[in-house]
Design a protein around this motif. Structure first.
Motif, PDB file in Angstrom:
ATOM      1  N   UNK A  75       0.834  -1.208   0.000  1.00 22.54           N
ATOM      2  CA  UNK A  75       0.000   0.000   0.000  1.00 22.54           C
ATOM      3  C   UNK A  75       0.868   1.256   0.000  1.00 22.54           C
ATOM      4  N   UNK A  76       1.923   1.262   0.831  1.00 18.05           N
ATOM      5  CA  UNK A  76       2.805   2.426   0.892  1.00 18.05           C
ATOM      6  C   UNK A  76       3.491   2.660  -0.446  1.00 18.05           C
ATOM      7  N   UNK A  77       3.882   1.598  -1.123  1.00 17.41           N
ATOM      8  CA  UNK A  77       4.544   1.735  -2.432  1.00 17.41           C
ATOM      9  C   UNK A  77       3.595   2.349  -3.454  1.00 17.41           C
ATOM     10  N   UNK A  78       2.329   2.003  -3.372  1.00 18.03           N
ATOM     11  CA  UNK A  78       1.363   2.525  -4.333  1.00 18.03           C
ATOM     12  C   UNK A  78       0.947   3.964  -4.021  1.00 18.03           C
ATOM     13  N   UNK A  79       0.962   4.350  -2.742  1.00 17.21           N
ATOM     14  CA  UNK A  79       0.416   5.648  -2.347  1.00 17.21           C
ATOM     15  C   UNK A  79       1.454   6.751  -2.245  1.00 17.21           C
ATOM     16  N   UNK A  80       2.697   6.429  -1.858  1.00 16.18           N
ATOM     17  CA  UNK A  80       3.665   7.464  -1.520  1.00 16.18           C
ATOM     18  C   UNK A  80       4.823   7.464  -2.523  1.00 16.18           C
ATOM     19  N   UNK A  81       5.066   8.636  -3.095  1.00  8.96           N
ATOM     20  CA  UNK A  81       6.136   8.762  -4.081  1.00  8.96           C
ATOM     21  C   UNK A  81       7.510   8.512  -3.464  1.00  8.96           C
ATOM     22  N   UNK A  82       7.720   9.004  -2.238  1.00  9.31           N
ATOM     23  CA  UNK A  82       9.044   8.858  -1.636  1.00  9.31           C
ATOM     24  C   UNK A  82       9.374   7.397  -1.342  1.00  9.31           C
ATOM     25  N   UNK A  83       8.348   6.564  -1.129  1.00  8.97           N
ATOM     26  CA  UNK A  83       8.593   5.133  -0.939  1.00  8.97           C
ATOM     27  C   UNK A  83       9.045   4.501  -2.255  1.00  8.97           C
ATOM     28  N   UNK A  84       8.377   4.865  -3.351  1.00 10.06           N
ATOM     29  CA  UNK A  84       8.766   4.320  -4.659  1.00 10.06           C
ATOM     30  C   UNK A  84      10.189   4.753  -5.029  1.00 10.06           C
ATOM     31  N   UNK A  85      10.541   5.984  -4.698  1.00 14.99           N
ATOM     32  CA  UNK A  85      11.885   6.460  -5.006  1.00 14.99           C
ATOM     33  C   UNK A  85      12.930   5.639  -4.265  1.00 14.99           C
ATOM     34  N   UNK A  86      12.676   5.364  -2.992  1.00 21.30           N
ATOM     35  CA  UNK A  86      13.657   4.604  -2.211  1.00 21.30           C
ATOM     36  C   UNK A  86      13.776   3.170  -2.713  1.00 21.30           C
ATOM     37  N   UNK A  87      12.678   2.584  -3.147  1.00 20.75           N
ATOM     38  CA  UNK A  87      12.737   1.227  -3.695  1.00 20.75           C
ATOM     39  C   UNK A  87      13.508   1.212  -5.012  1.00 20.75           C
ATOM     40  N   UNK A  88      13.276   2.207  -5.856  1.00 17.19           N
ATOM     41  CA  UNK A  88      13.993   2.263  -7.126  1.00 17.19           C
ATOM     42  C   UNK A  88      15.489   2.489  -6.914  1.00 17.19           C
ATOM     43  N   UNK A  89      15.846   3.339  -5.965  1.00 16.65           N
ATOM     44  CA  UNK A  89      17.258   3.556  -5.657  1.00 16.65           C
ATOM     45  C   UNK A  89      17.886   2.283  -5.126  1.00 16.65           C
ATOM     46  N   UNK A  90      17.149   1.553  -4.308  1.00 17.61           N
ATOM     47  CA  UNK A  90      17.657   0.285  -3.757  1.00 17.61           C
ATOM     48  C   UNK A  90      17.900  -0.737  -4.865  1.00 17.61           C
ATOM     49  N   UNK A  91      17.023  -0.790  -5.829  1.00 18.04           N
ATOM     50  CA  UNK A  91      17.152  -1.773  -6.908  1.00 18.04           C
ATOM     51  C   UNK A  91      18.353  -1.464  -7.802  1.00 18.04           C
ATOM     52  N   UNK A  92      18.581  -0.195  -8.132  1.00 17.07           N
ATOM     53  CA  UNK A  92      19.693   0.153  -9.025  1.00 17.07           C
ATOM     54  C   UNK A  92      20.115   1.598  -8.741  1.00 17.07           C
ATOM     55  N   UNK A  93      20.994   1.808  -7.764  1.00 14.27           N
ATOM     56  CA  UNK A  93      21.385   3.180  -7.440  1.00 14.27           C
ATOM     57  C   UNK A  93      22.176   3.856  -8.552  1.00 14.27           C
ATOM     58  N   UNK A  94      22.910   3.097  -9.377  1.00 14.12           N
ATOM     59  CA  UNK A  94      23.709   3.701 -10.434  1.00 14.12           C
ATOM     60  C   UNK A  94      22.845   4.270 -11.555  1.00 14.12           C
ATOM     61  N   UNK A  95      21.607   3.781 -11.667  1.00 18.58           N
ATOM     62  CA  UNK A  95      20.719   4.297 -12.704  1.00 18.58           C
ATOM     63  C   UNK A  95      20.348   5.753 -12.450  1.00 18.58           C
ATOM     64  N   UNK A  96      20.376   6.162 -11.199  1.00 15.96           N
ATOM     65  CA  UNK A  96      20.070   7.558 -10.836  1.00 15.96           C
ATOM     66  C   UNK A  96      21.241   8.142 -10.056  1.00 15.96           C
ATOM     67  N   UNK A  97      22.460   7.861 -10.540  1.00 15.44           N
ATOM     68  CA  UNK A  97      23.660   8.237  -9.795  1.00 15.44           C
ATOM     69  C   UNK A  97      23.730   9.738  -9.550  1.00 15.44           C
ATOM     70  N   UNK A  98      23.367  10.551 -10.515  1.00 12.27           N
ATOM     71  CA  UNK A  98      23.511  12.008 -10.401  1.00 12.27           C
ATOM     72  C   UNK A  98      22.337  12.660  -9.668  1.00 12.27           C
ATOM     73  N   UNK A  99      21.369  11.872  -9.245  1.00 15.06           N
ATOM     74  CA  UNK A  99      20.217  12.449  -8.520  1.00 15.06           C
ATOM     75  C   UNK A  99      20.011  11.681  -7.214  1.00 15.06           C
ATOM     76  N   UNK A 100      18.998  10.844  -7.167  1.00 13.61           N
ATOM     77  CA  UNK A 100      18.634  10.181  -5.916  1.00 13.61           C
ATOM     78  C   UNK A 100      19.572   9.043  -5.534  1.00 13.61           C
ATOM     79  N   UNK A 101      20.306   8.489  -6.494  1.00 11.11           N
ATOM     80  CA  UNK A 101      21.180   7.364  -6.184  1.00 11.11           C
ATOM     81  C   UNK A 101      22.589   7.750  -5.803  1.00 11.11           C
ATOM     82  N   UNK A 102      22.894   9.065  -5.769  1.00 13.44           N
ATOM     83  CA  UNK A 102      24.264   9.498  -5.512  1.00 13.44           C
ATOM     84  C   UNK A 102      24.754   9.081  -4.126  1.00 13.44           C
ATOM     85  N   UNK A 103      23.902   9.239  -3.123  1.00 11.21           N
ATOM     86  CA  UNK A 103      24.324   8.986  -1.742  1.00 11.21           C
ATOM     87  C   UNK A 103      24.726   7.537  -1.525  1.00 11.21           C
ATOM     88  N   UNK A 104      23.861   6.604  -1.862  1.00 10.03           N
ATOM     89  CA  UNK A 104      24.157   5.199  -1.629  1.00 10.03           C
ATOM     90  C   UNK A 104      25.292   4.734  -2.550  1.00 10.03           C
TER      91      UNK A 104
END
Length: 481
Positions: free
Chosen positions: A288-317
């Motif tokens: 439910x949280x994944x479907x309702x909250x954008x910030x949850x989806x962002x964290x899941x996407x970063x977890x799956x492939x942080x290099x895909x968003x290296x210059x934005x949300x994936x930079x930290x990890x």
């Protein structure tokens, strides 16, 4: 186990032997902290400067005063708990100071103003944490006393979580999360204290209603489920706490509260049913949280492939993983790496700094310290004879171990990032104060368990009430036959 259930005479008569061992271990922890300071200042190209000497001296005074307070008010407590925390806190101060110096060098090279020292602020918070630790030991003379205020603690915990959610964003929001109270020159995260209050409430509630959870209820598919009216107060407080934390975008703390409550339910009942129920509820809530909250989806996407968003949300990890990979087995040396390239290296990602500059060996040593702290906390819970002490000690100990797992799992990309900080090590006053409260309660539980007299021997049962057994035998042949 008999050594835990029946404390030795030294523990019951004043605890001089445990306290002498504690003092020796604290001195060793201070020595390791001093060595880390020396390694850090040498790594950045200096020597053991006055700044490090002053910080170490003040920290040593804090530790000595706290040790003397334990001798006075918890003389029989476990001698290992405090030294473990001293070493963790000391290493945290060293790492924060090391990152301060890196930030100061960057600011000097760019011509910007040098930021204030977070290590100095953390040292002040450390002193306040030790003071709060002593205050809890003085006020809570009996670890069962908080059980009398269980519902009050539950209400106070929920109110503490609600305050940031109700405040305007300018008074409560930091980095997109509404979990703070921000005033001019002062900030506090009430959720850290709500964690302790909610654990006290859950322990008191489960002790008062244990029979309802273990016997009363309906059986479905071979499992006994308690009646909803019996479970309602616990579900209400837990649901409100998690709902508020989801609204505040503090998902890590929601996971911490939910996991701790679930573990305490299992400790209280011994039923694996609760684990299955909890996992099912978590799975549904996560979807439910994944479907309702954008910030949850962002964290899941970063977890799956942080290099895909290296210059934005994936930079930290990504930077954290690069740093730990650079550290390897033995690390680059404290002061010789580049952990300052990781955003929030002093708070959420202090584990990655340890992995980069102290290597796998240093990180494993830190994890072992937390393991010892958690196991000794569980041991203190098991040695006490009352149910509330067992649940309270178990819940507090589990919260430390569970929080560390969530933090390390997020930093190493085992699980999505949650935003939690490492207990006793990360920069932040609220977390440090709340964890010193937890340590004080564990010390109180340990002292009460070790200083309690052994249970009196059971009186012999009267012969009329004693268990008897009729023994038949074959008649022996008479002599001469």
């Amino acid at each position: 186990m008999s050594g835990f259930r029946h404390p030795p005479p030294q523990a019951r008569s004043g605890g001089r032997v445990p306290r002498n061992a504690e003092l020796l271990l604290c001195v060793g922890a201070l020595g390791l902290t001093a060595f880390a300071y020396l390694a850090m200042t040498t790594g950045i190209g200096g020597g053991f400067d006055g700044r490090a000497v002053r910080a170490l001296g003040v920290f040593a005074v804090f530790v000595l005063v706290t040790h003397l307070a334990v001798r006075r008010w918890a003389a029989a407590a476990d001698p290992v708990l405090l030294p473990c925390v001293v070493l963790l806190n000391g290493l945290g101060l060293v790492i924060i100071d090391r990152l301060d110096r890196a930030e100061a060098a960057i600011a000097a090279n760019s011509g910007a103003a040098v930021p204030s020292s977070d290590a100095a602020h953390q040292l002040v918070w450390t002193g306040l944490g030790f003071a709060l630790f002593i205050a809890v030991l003085v006020v809570v003379r009996d670890h069962t006393r908080p059980a009398n205020y269980g519902y009050t603690c539950g209400l106070a915990g929920v109110v503490a979580l609600l305050i940031p959610a109700l405040l305007p964003s300018r008074f409560s929001e930091v980095n997109g999360g509404k979990s703070w109270i921000l005033l001019s020159g002062f900030s506090i995260q009430p959720g850290e204290f709500a964690k302790v209050l909610l654990i006290i409430f859950v322990a008191a509630f489960l002790v008062a209603n244990r029979e309802l959870f273990t016997s009363a209820g309906q059986r479905v598919l071979g499992m006994t489920f308690p009646r909803l009216r019996d479970l309602a107060p616990l579900l209400l407080v837990t649901f409100v706490a998690v709902l508020v934390l989801v609204y505040e975008k503090n998902l890590g703390f929601s996971l911490l509260v939910f996991g701790t409550v679930l573990a305490m339910m299992y400790i209280a009942t011994g039923r694996a049913t609760w684990l299955f129920i909890g996992l099912a509820m978590f799975s549904v809530g996560a979807i439910i949280a994944y479907q309702l909250f954008d910030h949850v989806r962002v964290r899941v996407e970063v977890w799956r492939d942080p290099l895909a968003t290296y210059y934005t949300t994936g930079y930290q990890i990504s930077q954290a993983l690069f740093g730990m990979g650079t550290g390897g087995i033995v690390g680059t040396g404290i002061g010789s790496g580049r952990p300052q390239d990781v955003p929030f290296a002093k708070t959420d990602f202090i584990i990655s700094t340890i992995g980069e500059e102290m290597g796998l060996i240093g990180l494993a040593g830190v994890l072992v310290l937390f393991l010892i702290l958690t196991v000794r906390g569980f041991s203190a819970a098991m040695t006490t004879r009352d149910a509330f002490g067992k649940l309270l000690g178990g819940g507090l100990s589990f919260s430390i171990g569970w929080q560390l797992f969530v933090v390390v799992g997020g930093v190493t990309k085992l699980i999505p990032l949650t935003g939690l900080t490492t207990p006793f090590m990360s920069y932040g006053g609220s977390s440090l104060l709340a964890n010193y409260m937890i340590l004080a309660l564990l010390m109180r539980i340990s002292h009460d368990a070790r200083s309690a007299p052994p249970p009196p021997p059971r009186p012999a049962a009267p012969i009329a009430d004693a268990m008897t057994q009729h023994v038949s035998r074959k008649l022996l042949p008479r002599r001469g036959q």
